[in-house]
Design a protein around this motif. Structure first.
Motif, mmCIF file in Angstrom:
data_model
loop_
_atom_site.group_PDB
_atom_site.id
_atom_site.type_symbol
_atom_site.label_atom_id
_atom_site.label_comp_id
_atom_site.label_asym_id
_atom_site.label_seq_id
_atom_site.Cartn_x
_atom_site.Cartn_y
_atom_site.Cartn_z
ATOM 1 N N MET A 18 56.253 -0.478 24.038
ATOM 2 C CA MET A 18 56.164 -0.618 22.581
ATOM 3 C C MET A 18 54.776 -0.248 22.076
ATOM 4 N N ALA A 19 53.740 -0.624 22.821
ATOM 5 C CA ALA A 19 52.373 -0.271 22.426
ATOM 6 C C ALA A 19 52.186 1.246 22.453
ATOM 7 N N ASP A 20 52.713 1.894 23.475
ATOM 8 C CA ASP A 20 52.630 3.354 23.554
ATOM 9 C C ASP A 20 53.391 4.017 22.411
ATOM 10 N N GLN A 21 54.562 3.484 22.105
ATOM 11 C CA GLN A 21 55.353 4.053 21.016
ATOM 12 C C GLN A 21 54.620 3.906 19.686
ATOM 13 N N ARG A 38 55.779 10.229 6.286
ATOM 14 C CA ARG A 38 54.610 9.573 6.885
ATOM 15 C C ARG A 38 54.745 8.053 6.789
ATOM 16 N N GLU A 39 55.188 7.562 5.647
ATOM 17 C CA GLU A 39 55.339 6.119 5.460
ATOM 18 C C GLU A 39 56.388 5.538 6.409
ATOM 19 N N VAL A 40 57.458 6.290 6.663
ATOM 20 C CA VAL A 40 58.500 5.824 7.582
ATOM 21 C C VAL A 40 57.916 5.679 8.991
ATOM 22 N N LEU A 41 57.134 6.668 9.420
ATOM 23 C CA LEU A 41 56.525 6.587 10.749
ATOM 24 C C LEU A 41 55.532 5.435 10.844
ATOM 25 N N ALA A 45 55.649 2.143 13.310
ATOM 26 C CA ALA A 45 54.501 1.784 14.147
ATOM 27 C C ALA A 45 54.117 0.322 13.918
ATOM 28 N N ARG A 46 54.120 -0.121 12.665
ATOM 29 C CA ARG A 46 53.797 -1.527 12.370
ATOM 30 C C ARG A 46 54.811 -2.468 13.005
ATOM 31 N N ILE A 47 56.081 -2.097 12.983
ATOM 32 C CA ILE A 47 57.116 -2.923 13.595
ATOM 33 C C ILE A 47 56.884 -3.037 15.099
ATOM 34 N N VAL A 52 54.582 -6.223 19.849
ATOM 35 C CA VAL A 52 53.570 -6.404 20.888
ATOM 36 C C VAL A 52 52.816 -7.708 20.651
ATOM 37 N N GLY A 53 52.469 -7.984 19.393
ATOM 38 C CA GLY A 53 51.781 -9.231 19.069
ATOM 39 C C GLY A 53 52.632 -10.457 19.369
ATOM 40 N N THR A 54 53.940 -10.336 19.142
ATOM 41 C CA THR A 54 54.849 -11.437 19.437
ATOM 42 C C THR A 54 54.866 -11.722 20.929
ATOM 43 N N PHE A 55 54.910 -10.667 21.739
ATOM 44 C CA PHE A 55 54.877 -10.848 23.189
ATOM 45 C C PHE A 55 53.596 -11.569 23.602
#
Length: 62
Positions: A18-21, A38-41, A45-47, A52-55
């Motif tokens: 997920m971090a790599d993605q 751009r906003e969709v990408l 990325a934020r999701i 990653v932060g949740t993990f």
């Protein structure tokens, strides 16, 4: 007759993938001009970064 499902053994953890993605999505977004694509990408990325932060928070509690 039933067909068996192919299973792939994951070498890297979900957190690493997920971090790599997230990093790849940010890189792609930075190459695009401002706009909807751009906003969709950046949103994707934020999701991924949130995941990653949740993990990380769950790992500290364990």
């Amino acid at each position: 007759m039933t067909q068996l499902r192919r299973r792939a053994k994951q070498i890297r953890s979900l957190e690493e993938r997920m971090a790599d993605q997230a990093a790849k999505l940010k890189e792609q977004a930075n190459q695009l001009p401002p706009g909807k694509d751009r906003e969709v990408l950046l949103k994707r990325a934020r999701i991924a970064e949130t995941g990653v932060g949740t993990f990380a928070r769950l790992a500290r509690k364990a």
